[in-house]
Scaffold this motif. Structure first.
Motif, PDB file in Angstrom:
ATOM      1  N   VAL A  53       0.857  -1.184   0.000  1.00 58.77           N
ATOM      2  CA  VAL A  53       0.000   0.000   0.000  1.00 58.77           C
ATOM      3  C   VAL A  53       0.893   1.234   0.000  1.00 58.77           C
ATOM      4  O   VAL A  53       1.888   1.286   0.724  1.00 58.77           O
ATOM      5  CB  VAL A  53      -0.912  -0.006   1.249  1.00 58.77           C
ATOM      6  N   GLY A  54       0.533   2.255  -0.813  1.00 62.97           N
ATOM      7  CA  GLY A  54       1.337   3.464  -0.755  1.00 62.97           C
ATOM      8  C   GLY A  54       1.317   4.307  -2.001  1.00 62.97           C
ATOM      9  O   GLY A  54       0.324   4.364  -2.730  1.00 62.97           O
ATOM     10  N   ASP A  55       2.466   4.947  -2.262  1.00 59.66           N
ATOM     11  CA  ASP A  55       2.610   5.907  -3.352  1.00 59.66           C
ATOM     12  C   ASP A  55       3.641   5.400  -4.353  1.00 59.66           C
ATOM     13  O   ASP A  55       3.846   4.197  -4.491  1.00 59.66           O
ATOM     14  CB  ASP A  55       2.973   7.280  -2.783  1.00 59.66           C
ATOM     15  N   SER A  56       4.314   6.306  -5.062  1.00 60.28           N
ATOM     16  CA  SER A  56       5.243   5.918  -6.122  1.00 60.28           C
ATOM     17  C   SER A  56       6.406   5.079  -5.609  1.00 60.28           C
ATOM     18  O   SER A  56       6.948   4.242  -6.342  1.00 60.28           O
ATOM     19  CB  SER A  56       5.787   7.163  -6.823  1.00 60.28           C
ATOM     20  N   PHE A  57       6.809   5.306  -4.378  1.00 58.93           N
ATOM     21  CA  PHE A  57       7.886   4.520  -3.769  1.00 58.93           C
ATOM     22  C   PHE A  57       7.560   3.033  -3.843  1.00 58.93           C
ATOM     23  O   PHE A  57       8.413   2.208  -4.174  1.00 58.93           O
ATOM     24  CB  PHE A  57       8.057   4.981  -2.314  1.00 58.93           C
ATOM     25  N   THR A  58       6.318   2.680  -3.543  1.00 58.42           N
ATOM     26  CA  THR A  58       5.896   1.280  -3.516  1.00 58.42           C
ATOM     27  C   THR A  58       5.386   0.812  -4.867  1.00 58.42           C
ATOM     28  O   THR A  58       5.498  -0.373  -5.205  1.00 58.42           O
ATOM     29  CB  THR A  58       4.819   1.086  -2.438  1.00 58.42           C
ATOM     30  N   GLU A  59       4.837   1.733  -5.663  1.00 63.25           N
ATOM     31  CA  GLU A  59       4.403   1.354  -7.011  1.00 63.25           C
ATOM     32  C   GLU A  59       5.585   0.854  -7.828  1.00 63.25           C
ATOM     33  O   GLU A  59       5.456  -0.065  -8.641  1.00 63.25           O
ATOM     34  CB  GLU A  59       3.743   2.544  -7.710  1.00 63.25           C
ATOM     35  N   GLY A  60       6.762   1.470  -7.620  1.00 63.22           N
ATOM     36  CA  GLY A  60       7.962   1.039  -8.334  1.00 63.22           C
ATOM     37  C   GLY A  60       8.492   2.046  -9.330  1.00 63.22           C
ATOM     38  O   GLY A  60       9.338   1.702 -10.166  1.00 63.22           O
ATOM     39  N   VAL A  61       8.032   3.295  -9.264  1.00 66.27           N
ATOM     40  CA  VAL A  61       8.466   4.316 -10.206  1.00 66.27           C
ATOM     41  C   VAL A  61       9.988   4.478 -10.127  1.00 66.27           C
ATOM     42  O   VAL A  61      10.562   4.544  -9.041  1.00 66.27           O
ATOM     43  CB  VAL A  61       7.755   5.658  -9.925  1.00 66.27           C
ATOM     44  N   GLY A  62      10.624   4.534 -11.299  1.00 62.80           N
ATOM     45  CA  GLY A  62      12.075   4.630 -11.379  1.00 62.80           C
ATOM     46  C   GLY A  62      12.729   3.330 -11.777  1.00 62.80           C
ATOM     47  O   GLY A  62      13.858   3.319 -12.276  1.00 62.80           O
TER      48      GLY A  62
ATOM     49  N   GLN B  29       8.500 -19.823  -1.169  1.00 58.90           N
ATOM     50  CA  GLN B  29       7.184 -20.176  -0.634  1.00 58.90           C
ATOM     51  C   GLN B  29       6.195 -20.183  -1.804  1.00 58.90           C
ATOM     52  O   GLN B  29       5.610 -19.149  -2.141  1.00 58.90           O
ATOM     53  CB  GLN B  29       6.741 -19.164   0.421  1.00 58.90           C
ATOM     54  N   PRO B  30       6.006 -21.328  -2.429  1.00 58.26           N
ATOM     55  CA  PRO B  30       5.216 -21.388  -3.661  1.00 58.26           C
ATOM     56  C   PRO B  30       3.782 -20.888  -3.527  1.00 58.26           C
ATOM     57  O   PRO B  30       3.166 -20.532  -4.526  1.00 58.26           O
ATOM     58  CB  PRO B  30       5.244 -22.876  -4.012  1.00 58.26           C
ATOM     59  N   HIS B  31       3.232 -20.853  -2.338  1.00 63.21           N
ATOM     60  CA  HIS B  31       1.839 -20.441  -2.167  1.00 63.21           C
ATOM     61  C   HIS B  31       1.709 -18.936  -1.868  1.00 63.21           C
ATOM     62  O   HIS B  31       0.643 -18.477  -1.459  1.00 63.21           O
ATOM     63  CB  HIS B  31       1.172 -21.249  -1.054  1.00 63.21           C
ATOM     64  N   THR B  32       2.782 -18.178  -2.083  1.00 66.72           N
ATOM     65  CA  THR B  32       2.744 -16.740  -1.855  1.00 66.72           C
ATOM     66  C   THR B  32       1.812 -16.058  -2.856  1.00 66.72           C
ATOM     67  O   THR B  32       1.863 -16.316  -4.062  1.00 66.72           O
ATOM     68  CB  THR B  32       4.161 -16.145  -1.994  1.00 66.72           C
ATOM     69  N   HIS B  33       0.951 -15.168  -2.347  1.00 70.40           N
ATOM     70  CA  HIS B  33       0.110 -14.320  -3.184  1.00 70.40           C
ATOM     71  C   HIS B  33       0.448 -12.863  -2.874  1.00 70.40           C
ATOM     72  O   HIS B  33       0.845 -12.520  -1.757  1.00 70.40           O
ATOM     73  CB  HIS B  33      -1.370 -14.593  -2.937  1.00 70.40           C
ATOM     74  N   TYR B  34       0.256 -12.011  -3.881  1.00 69.93           N
ATOM     75  CA  TYR B  34       0.749 -10.630  -3.790  1.00 69.93           C
ATOM     76  C   TYR B  34      -0.208  -9.685  -4.499  1.00 69.93           C
ATOM     77  O   TYR B  34      -0.760 -10.003  -5.560  1.00 69.93           O
ATOM     78  CB  TYR B  34       2.131 -10.577  -4.445  1.00 69.93           C
ATOM     79  N   ALA B  35      -0.427  -8.513  -3.884  1.00 72.12           N
ATOM     80  CA  ALA B  35      -1.166  -7.424  -4.512  1.00 72.12           C
ATOM     81  C   ALA B  35      -0.412  -6.129  -4.249  1.00 72.12           C
ATOM     82  O   ALA B  35       0.200  -5.969  -3.188  1.00 72.12           O
ATOM     83  CB  ALA B  35      -2.588  -7.321  -3.961  1.00 72.12           C
ATOM     84  N   ASN B  36      -0.462  -5.215  -5.218  1.00 77.89           N
ATOM     85  CA  ASN B  36       0.188  -3.916  -5.048  1.00 77.89           C
ATOM     86  C   ASN B  36      -0.817  -2.836  -5.450  1.00 77.89           C
ATOM     87  O   ASN B  36      -1.137  -2.679  -6.626  1.00 77.89           O
ATOM     88  CB  ASN B  36       1.451  -3.823  -5.910  1.00 77.89           C
ATOM     89  N   LEU B  37      -1.320  -2.115  -4.465  1.00 74.96           N
ATOM     90  CA  LEU B  37      -2.345  -1.099  -4.682  1.00 74.96           C
ATOM     91  C   LEU B  37      -1.770   0.307  -4.802  1.00 74.96           C
ATOM     92  O   LEU B  37      -2.512   1.267  -5.027  1.00 74.96           O
ATOM     93  CB  LEU B  37      -3.354  -1.125  -3.530  1.00 74.96           C
ATOM     94  N   ALA B  38      -0.460   0.450  -4.654  1.00 76.76           N
ATOM     95  CA  ALA B  38       0.174   1.765  -4.591  1.00 76.76           C
ATOM     96  C   ALA B  38       0.061   2.512  -5.911  1.00 76.76           C
ATOM     97  O   ALA B  38       0.117   1.917  -6.991  1.00 76.76           O
ATOM     98  CB  ALA B  38       1.643   1.613  -4.206  1.00 76.76           C
ATOM     99  N   LEU B  39      -0.075   3.841  -5.809  1.00 76.03           N
ATOM    100  CA  LEU B  39      -0.140   4.697  -6.989  1.00 76.03           C
ATOM    101  C   LEU B  39       0.666   5.974  -6.766  1.00 76.03           C
ATOM    102  O   LEU B  39       0.594   6.593  -5.693  1.00 76.03           O
ATOM    103  CB  LEU B  39      -1.584   5.072  -7.313  1.00 76.03           C
ATOM    104  N   ARG B  40       1.387   6.350  -7.793  1.00 77.75           N
ATOM    105  CA  ARG B  40       2.216   7.559  -7.738  1.00 77.75           C
ATOM    106  C   ARG B  40       1.368   8.810  -7.485  1.00 77.75           C
ATOM    107  O   ARG B  40       0.200   8.896  -7.880  1.00 77.75           O
ATOM    108  CB  ARG B  40       2.987   7.715  -9.056  1.00 77.75           C
ATOM    109  N   GLY B  41       1.969   9.756  -6.788  1.00 73.49           N
ATOM    110  CA  GLY B  41       1.316  11.046  -6.545  1.00 73.49           C
ATOM    111  C   GLY B  41       0.339  11.063  -5.391  1.00 73.49           C
ATOM    112  O   GLY B  41      -0.149  12.140  -5.020  1.00 73.49           O
ATOM    113  N   ARG B  42       0.048   9.919  -4.800  1.00 70.53           N
ATOM    114  CA  ARG B  42      -0.970   9.876  -3.766  1.00 70.53           C
ATOM    115  C   ARG B  42      -0.443  10.425  -2.439  1.00 70.53           C
ATOM    116  O   ARG B  42       0.636  10.076  -1.981  1.00 70.53           O
ATOM    117  CB  ARG B  42      -1.483   8.447  -3.545  1.00 70.53           C
ATOM    118  N   ARG B  43      -1.272  11.283  -1.821  1.00 68.12           N
ATOM    119  CA  ARG B  43      -0.977  11.760  -0.470  1.00 68.12           C
ATOM    120  C   ARG B  43      -1.592  10.803   0.548  1.00 68.12           C
ATOM    121  O   ARG B  43      -2.341   9.894   0.201  1.00 68.12           O
ATOM    122  CB  ARG B  43      -1.509  13.179  -0.284  1.00 68.12           C
ATOM    123  N   LEU B  44      -1.259  11.058   1.819  1.00 70.73           N
ATOM    124  CA  LEU B  44      -1.675  10.140   2.882  1.00 70.73           C
ATOM    125  C   LEU B  44      -3.182   9.926   2.899  1.00 70.73           C
ATOM    126  O   LEU B  44      -3.652   8.781   2.931  1.00 70.73           O
ATOM    127  CB  LEU B  44      -1.195  10.676   4.231  1.00 70.73           C
TER     128      LEU B  44
END
Length: 272
Positions: A14-23, A48-63
């Motif tokens: 969860v987060g902003d561009s830092f977590t989205e992966g910009v760069g 861990q083959p049963h790992t599931h992942y989601a990334n909701l982060a978006l650049r520019g988002r404030r708290l």
């Protein structure tokens, strides 16, 4: 926290561009980027083959936007691990209500803690934007003091980015000077995995000495940065829009991790 091979992992970022992966440019992936969170999920999934992942982060988002748009969808996924990075865009604002930002941050952490998920927090780094913006360092230091306090109070994991000396090297940053470069994201993934106590195959960057620049080269680089990155950013701020307004979350639902070796063509070359 020690990651074991016997525990199914549901990792939501969860987060902003830092977590989205910009760069960390990668044209094979949603929003054309990869980032530290993807890299962490990949390393976890290989063990861990049963790992599931989601990334909701978006650049520019404030708290407030992150809390309003991402928090409940994240918790609805019943995650076992939530990474939460927010506040960086607030710190860059001309007007800042630090008390409100810290209160909102702590409220979000408390809400995640109620879910029983393990929480991963981050301090902010003193991004080397420009000597003119050096006063931002004080804001960042105050914010980080409270992030550390909140991490201790709620028993979260903490990645203390502020203390990572390697990020003093400009090659750890993208040309916009605000987001980490590919090697910056790779190193961040390594540090996150260390905090998680997870086995991984990532190494530290070997950068070698920086080539000295002439005064003329520094001035030319600063001018290009102001034209290419700062002017559009100021324009968006003036118009009340964000670089992420036309985008959606990269991985909006929990799913098996997409490993890069299964994507085919190579990512865009790193620009250092």
């Amino acid at each position: 926290m020690s990651m074991t091979t016997h525990t199914p992992l549901r990792f939501v970022a969860v987060g902003d561009s830092f977590t989205e992966g910009v760069g960390d440019n990668d044209l094979r992936l949603p929003n054309d980027c990869r980032g530290w969170a993807d890299r962490v999920a990949e390393e976890l999934a290989r063990r861990q083959p049963h790992t599931h992942y989601a990334n909701l982060a978006l650049r520019g988002r404030r708290l407030k936007q992150i809390v309003a748009e991402q928090l409940e969808p994240a918790l609805h996924m019943a995650p076992t691990l939530v990474s939460f990075h927010a506040g960086g865009n607030d710190l860059l604002g001309a007007r800042l209500d630090m008390r409100a930002v810290i209160g909102g941050f702590e409220g979000a952490v408390a809400r995640i803690a109620e879910s029983g998920a393990q929480i991963l927090l981050f301090t902010e780094y003193n991004v080397p934007l420009s000597p003119v913006l050096e006063p931002l360092k004080l804001r960042t230091a105050v914010f980080n003091k409270h992030v550390r306090r909140i991490a201790a109070a709620y028993g979260t994991l903490l990645v203390d980015h502020w203390c990572f000396e390697k990020y003093q090297d400009r090659r750890m940053w993208a040309p916009d000077r605000l987001h980490m470069s590919r090697i910056g994201h790779e190193y961040m993934a390594k540090k996150v995995l260390e905090v998680l106590g997870a086995a991984h195959s990532l190494g530290s960057p070997v950068l070698g000495p920086l080539q000295p620049r002439t005064r003329a080269e520094i001035v030319a680089d600063d001018a290009a940065w102001l034209r290419r990155d700062v002017a559009p950013w100021l324009s968006r701020r003036f118009r009340g829009v964000s670089s992420g307004d036309h985008l959606s979350a990269r991985w909006p639902a929990l799913m098996p991790v997409v490993l890069p070796e299964r994507l085919g063509t190579s990512p865009e070359p790193a620009r250092l």
